[in-house]
Design a protein around this motif. Structure first.
Motif, PDB file in Angstrom:
ATOM      1  N   GLY A  19       0.814  -1.205   0.000  1.00 38.60           N
ATOM      2  CA  GLY A  19       0.000   0.000   0.000  1.00 38.60           C
ATOM      3  C   GLY A  19       0.851   1.260   0.000  1.00 38.60           C
ATOM      4  N   ARG A  20       0.199   2.360   0.365  1.00 43.65           N
ATOM      5  CA  ARG A  20       0.842   3.672   0.302  1.00 43.65           C
ATOM      6  C   ARG A  20       0.601   4.420   1.605  1.00 43.65           C
ATOM      7  N   ALA A  21       1.549   5.295   1.948  1.00 45.39           N
ATOM      8  CA  ALA A  21       1.439   6.143   3.142  1.00 45.39           C
ATOM      9  C   ALA A  21       1.695   7.587   2.738  1.00 45.39           C
ATOM     10  N   SER A  22       0.851   8.476   3.197  1.00 45.82           N
ATOM     11  CA  SER A  22       1.017   9.894   2.866  1.00 45.82           C
ATOM     12  C   SER A  22       2.206  10.487   3.609  1.00 45.82           C
ATOM     13  N   ARG A  23       2.610  11.679   3.167  1.00 46.35           N
ATOM     14  CA  ARG A  23       3.710  12.379   3.842  1.00 46.35           C
ATOM     15  C   ARG A  23       3.390  12.627   5.296  1.00 46.35           C
ATOM     16  N   SER A  24       2.164  13.078   5.564  1.00 47.50           N
ATOM     17  CA  SER A  24       1.811  13.397   6.949  1.00 47.50           C
ATOM     18  C   SER A  24       1.830  12.149   7.825  1.00 47.50           C
ATOM     19  N   GLU A  25       1.342  11.038   7.298  1.00 44.07           N
ATOM     20  CA  GLU A  25       1.375   9.796   8.076  1.00 44.07           C
ATOM     21  C   GLU A  25       2.810   9.422   8.410  1.00 44.07           C
ATOM     22  N   PHE A  26       3.691   9.491   7.453  1.00 44.40           N
ATOM     23  CA  PHE A  26       5.092   9.127   7.678  1.00 44.40           C
ATOM     24  C   PHE A  26       5.759  10.053   8.688  1.00 44.40           C
ATOM     25  N   TRP A  27       5.659  11.359   8.473  1.00 46.78           N
ATOM     26  CA  TRP A  27       6.379  12.303   9.332  1.00 46.78           C
ATOM     27  C   TRP A  27       5.794  12.366  10.738  1.00 46.78           C
ATOM     28  N   TRP A  28       4.477  12.207  10.906  1.00 46.25           N
ATOM     29  CA  TRP A  28       3.908  12.160  12.252  1.00 46.25           C
ATOM     30  C   TRP A  28       4.410  10.925  12.998  1.00 46.25           C
ATOM     31  N   PHE A  29       4.532   9.805  12.281  1.00 49.02           N
ATOM     32  CA  PHE A  29       5.043   8.608  12.943  1.00 49.02           C
ATOM     33  C   PHE A  29       6.515   8.776  13.306  1.00 49.02           C
ATOM     34  N   VAL A  30       7.288   9.416  12.447  1.00 45.68           N
ATOM     35  CA  VAL A  30       8.701   9.668  12.761  1.00 45.68           C
ATOM     36  C   VAL A  30       8.808  10.529  14.015  1.00 45.68           C
ATOM     37  N   ARG A  65       6.016   1.997   2.660  1.00 52.54           N
ATOM     38  CA  ARG A  65       4.750   2.509   2.123  1.00 52.54           C
ATOM     39  C   ARG A  65       4.894   3.935   1.622  1.00 52.54           C
ATOM     40  N   ARG A  66       5.734   4.728   2.290  1.00 56.43           N
ATOM     41  CA  ARG A  66       5.978   6.110   1.832  1.00 56.43           C
ATOM     42  C   ARG A  66       6.684   6.099   0.478  1.00 56.43           C
ATOM     43  N   LEU A  67       7.651   5.206   0.315  1.00 57.54           N
ATOM     44  CA  LEU A  67       8.322   5.099  -0.980  1.00 57.54           C
ATOM     45  C   LEU A  67       7.350   4.622  -2.057  1.00 57.54           C
ATOM     46  N   ASN A  86      22.498   7.723   1.822  1.00 55.43           N
ATOM     47  CA  ASN A  86      21.236   7.600   2.546  1.00 55.43           C
ATOM     48  C   ASN A  86      20.470   8.922   2.593  1.00 55.43           C
ATOM     49  N   LEU A  87      21.117  10.019   2.277  1.00 51.62           N
ATOM     50  CA  LEU A  87      20.419  11.308   2.221  1.00 51.62           C
ATOM     51  C   LEU A  87      19.398  11.347   1.083  1.00 51.62           C
ATOM     52  N   VAL A  88      19.565  10.484   0.100  1.00 46.40           N
ATOM     53  CA  VAL A  88      18.597  10.390  -0.986  1.00 46.40           C
ATOM     54  C   VAL A  88      17.231   9.986  -0.432  1.00 46.40           C
ATOM     55  N   LEU A  89      17.224   9.171   0.624  1.00 50.81           N
ATOM     56  CA  LEU A  89      15.952   8.761   1.233  1.00 50.81           C
ATOM     57  C   LEU A  89      15.177   9.957   1.755  1.00 50.81           C
ATOM     58  N   ILE A  90      15.867  10.900   2.368  1.00 55.40           N
ATOM     59  CA  ILE A  90      15.178  12.100   2.863  1.00 55.40           C
ATOM     60  C   ILE A  90      14.553  12.850   1.700  1.00 55.40           C
ATOM     61  N   TYR A  91      15.261  12.941   0.598  1.00 55.83           N
ATOM     62  CA  TYR A  91      14.711  13.581  -0.598  1.00 55.83           C
ATOM     63  C   TYR A  91      13.443  12.854  -1.054  1.00 55.83           C
ATOM     64  N   PHE A  92      13.484  11.515  -1.060  1.00 59.63           N
ATOM     65  CA  PHE A  92      12.302  10.745  -1.457  1.00 59.63           C
ATOM     66  C   PHE A  92      11.151  10.967  -0.483  1.00 59.63           C
ATOM     67  N   TYR A  93      11.448  11.008   0.810  1.00 60.73           N
ATOM     68  CA  TYR A  93      10.399  11.134   1.825  1.00 60.73           C
ATOM     69  C   TYR A  93       9.656  12.463   1.755  1.00 60.73           C
ATOM     70  N   VAL A  94      10.293  13.511   1.265  1.00 56.83           N
ATOM     71  CA  VAL A  94       9.628  14.821   1.226  1.00 56.83           C
ATOM     72  C   VAL A  94       8.915  15.088  -0.097  1.00 56.83           C
ATOM     73  N   GLN A  95       8.983  14.159  -1.016  1.00 56.52           N
ATOM     74  CA  GLN A  95       8.307  14.331  -2.295  1.00 56.52           C
ATOM     75  C   GLN A  95       6.795  14.280  -2.114  1.00 56.52           C
ATOM     76  N   PRO A  96       6.059  15.033  -2.930  1.00 61.46           N
ATOM     77  CA  PRO A  96       4.594  14.991  -2.821  1.00 61.46           C
ATOM     78  C   PRO A  96       4.024  13.660  -3.298  1.00 61.46           C
ATOM     79  N   THR A  97       2.846  13.362  -2.810  1.00 57.91           N
ATOM     80  CA  THR A  97       2.130  12.154  -3.185  1.00 57.91           C
ATOM     81  C   THR A  97       1.777  12.184  -4.659  1.00 57.91           C
TER      82      THR A  97
END
Length: 110
Positions: A19-30, A65-67, A86-97
């Protein structure tokens, strides 16, 4: 998605890598994970270890799910093992849905 809903969703999908996870779901969990780990480290090293192990699997699942939400494979999480790359992951995590459906399902509701 608000803080409480995001944490409940991530913990209810404890080991669900589909499935998929929105940006807000990911960052709130972090944020929740960070707070729990800080408090646990203030209590005792053993409590910190238990909390870190308990939150590892849901953190990996919501990361995958965020990816998926931006159309990338969850295997990109392995980039975290390579220093500086691994900084590429942060770039991926902030991308819009992606607003449209992709290989991983429909876009998340929030």
């Amino acid at each position: 998605m608000d803080f409480q809903t995001a944490v409940k969703t991530c913990l209810s999908k404890y080991a669900d890598f589909t499935g998929r996870a929105s940006r807000s779901e990911f960052w709130w969990f972090v944020l929740a994970q960070l707070v729990v780990l800080i408090v646990a480290s203030l209590i005792h090293r053993f409590v910190y270890g238990i909390a870190a192990l308990g939150l590892l699997l849901p953190a990996l699942a919501v990361g995958a799910r965020r990816l998926h939400d931006i159309g990338k494979s969850g295997w990109f999480l392995l980039l975290a093992l390579i220093p500086l790359v691994n900084l590429v992951l942060i770039y991926f995590y902030v991308q819009p849905t992606q607003p449209e459906s992709n290989n991983y399902g429909e876009p998340p509701a929030a």
